[in-house]
Scaffold this active site. Sequence first.
Site, short mmCIF file in Angstrom:
data_model
loop_
_atom_site.label_atom_id
_atom_site.label_comp_id
_atom_site.label_asym_id
_atom_site.label_seq_id
_atom_site.Cartn_x
_atom_site.Cartn_y
_atom_site.Cartn_z
N GLU A 161 -0.98 4.76 -0.76
CA GLU A 161 -0.57 6.24 -0.52
C GLU A 161 -0.45 7.26 -0.35
O GLU A 161 0.67 7.15 0.94
CB GLU A 161 -2.21 6.34 0.93
CG GLU A 161 -3.58 5.78 -0.21
CD GLU A 161 -3.66 4.23 1.02
OE1 GLU A 161 -3.13 3.42 1.22
OE2 GLU A 161 -5.26 4.21 0.58
N ARG A 192 -2.25 -2.03 -18.50
CA ARG A 192 -3.68 -1.02 -17.97
C ARG A 192 -3.65 -0.08 -17.43
O ARG A 192 -3.84 -0.19 -16.12
CB ARG A 192 -4.82 -1.71 -18.02
CG ARG A 192 -5.26 -3.36 -18.49
CD ARG A 192 -6.16 -4.02 -19.29
NE ARG A 192 -7.33 -3.64 -20.06
CZ ARG A 192 -7.75 -2.73 -20.64
NH1 ARG A 192 -6.81 -4.02 -22.02
NH2 ARG A 192 -8.25 -2.52 -21.36
N THR A 217 -4.63 6.63 -21.18
CA THR A 217 -4.41 5.25 -20.67
C THR A 217 -2.74 5.08 -21.42
O THR A 217 -2.39 5.32 -21.71
CB THR A 217 -4.49 4.88 -21.22
OG1 THR A 217 -5.29 4.22 -23.04
CG2 THR A 217 -6.38 4.74 -20.98
N TYR A 266 0.58 -1.34 -0.39
CA TYR A 266 -0.11 0.00 -0.13
C TYR A 266 0.73 1.37 -0.13
O TYR A 266 1.99 1.46 1.16
CB TYR A 266 -0.92 0.23 1.22
CG TYR A 266 -2.03 -0.35 1.52
CD1 TYR A 266 -3.36 0.66 -0.19
CD2 TYR A 266 -3.14 -0.93 1.36
CE1 TYR A 266 -4.12 0.39 -0.51
CE2 TYR A 266 -4.67 -1.99 1.39
CZ TYR A 266 -4.90 -0.43 0.37
OH TYR A 266 -6.60 -0.78 -0.02
N LYS A 311 -2.59 1.05 -24.91
CA LYS A 311 -2.99 1.12 -25.87
C LYS A 311 -1.55 1.31 -27.29
O LYS A 311 -0.89 0.55 -27.05
CB LYS A 311 -3.73 2.27 -26.79
CG LYS A 311 -5.49 2.47 -25.30
CD LYS A 311 -6.42 3.07 -25.84
CE LYS A 311 -6.99 3.73 -25.48
NZ LYS A 311 -8.06 3.85 -23.93
N ASP A 362 -7.55 14.59 -24.91
CA ASP A 362 -6.69 12.81 -24.36
C ASP A 362 -6.58 11.96 -25.65
O ASP A 362 -7.04 12.26 -26.82
CB ASP A 362 -8.44 12.41 -23.70
CG ASP A 362 -8.24 10.84 -23.23
OD1 ASP A 362 -7.57 10.86 -23.47
OD2 ASP A 362 -9.74 10.89 -23.32
N1 DSN Z 1 -12.42 1.34 -24.74
C1 DSN Z 1 -10.75 2.23 -25.31
C2 DSN Z 1 -11.63 2.22 -26.38
O1 DSN Z 1 -12.24 0.92 -26.73
O2 DSN Z 1 -11.38 3.07 -27.24
C3 DSN Z 1 -12.17 3.88 -24.63
O3 DSN Z 1 -11.65 4.03 -23.19
#
Ligand code: DSN
Length: 428
Positions: free
Chosen positions: A64, A243, A234, A62, A237, A208
């Site tokens: 925090e 993730r 994120t 942990y 990708k 974003d």
């Molecule tokens: N789930 C993502 C996507 O597939 O683009 C977006 O959050």
Amino acid sequence: MSQPVSHPAVSHPALSATDPELAALVAAEERLQSETLRLIPSENYVSQAVLEASGTVLQNKYSEGYPGRRYYEGQQNIDQVETLAVERAKALFGVEHANVQPYSGSPANLAVYLAFAEPGDTVMGMALPMGGHLTHGWGVSATGRWFRGVQYGVRHDTGLIDFDEVRELALKERPKIIFCGGTALPRTIDFAAFAEIAREAGAVLVADVAHIAGLIAGGAHPSPAPYADVISTTTHKTLRGPRGAMLMSREQHAKAIDKAVFPGLQGGPHNQTTAAIAVALREAAQPSFRDYARSVVANAQALAEQLLARGFDLVSGGTDNHLILMDLTPKDVPGKVAAKALDRAGIVVNYNTVPYDPRKPFDPSGIRIGTPSLTSRGLGTEHMAAVADWIDRGVGAARTGDEDALAAIRDEVAELMAAFPAPGLPTE
Ligand code: DSN
């Protein structure tokens, strides 16, 4: 990027001994990811190093707070892990501040609301069916229920953002926050144009870049760093990490963002994920990642050309990045029917609304595809004719209900995929 690794006959011996049922499902998923052509543009294959980092004992701790300011002792190593991730993010994206703790993209964006707006305030983003994201103020999301979301789109005739419309809306509605970026935008995002509008409207501009973070890191898409107040992304990708998510900003917003993530929204950071993010950022800083990012775009553009040649209708007429959005109306097949048929053919895509879609989101007109995963496996522009051909035959078979044709495609796909082992997955 590390090469695929050979595993012993049992990939996960402890898991297999403790929970054979679960181990069998993991093995089945490994086979599925290995044998299929994965075209979902928000997915990828992480390296073995990223996989290992995310499966470490850092999981047990942990933490925090932030490095040097924690609410639990025993942070001698964790502080260094998080600092490594933060410093690597700052260097890679050329930003003054990075917070690597958001659990994923939606919590990261929620933290932005917490940092810069009050419930009921007006916020502005691209409409979900036009290619935006739920968390950009769309009605069914908490962001659209607790804030007043106003939404822009793309032009019907071009499929491109109309900046006159965005400016007009922003000056009329005076949102506190403007989001740019989304989930189904095949074209380069003009961060400078958004920044000018946000400045005129007195709004905080949030880029974003979840989909294109890896392209930005690899120099294959312009960076929002000189323009956006906050960058949200994120990490799993095109950036090819675990993730997770990050928020980046100028120093002036550092405190507000950190306070919003913790204690505003989250508890303890997922340290094993932070470690894997650090590894992915190190990988993304290598010269080979620049080649990867360029190849992702080259493959998507080659695939778009091949699809156009086969009569497919691509939103905006093509792509500048890693993704292609297709309207299947002229092919006389709904997106969901096509996506499910392609899945049976070993080609994994997702059905997707297209701008001004007359159909419902759960049964829309389009499919969305992308090249991050196939590029991670080493496929190049020379393979895109075959990929387009499979999609064409698969969509045709979806229309006629020809299951034999789908099975034949599945065999051909598996044969090609066997020649391009996937990073991080066991080989036979
Ligand atoms: N789930 C993502 C996507 O597939 O683009 C977006 O959050």
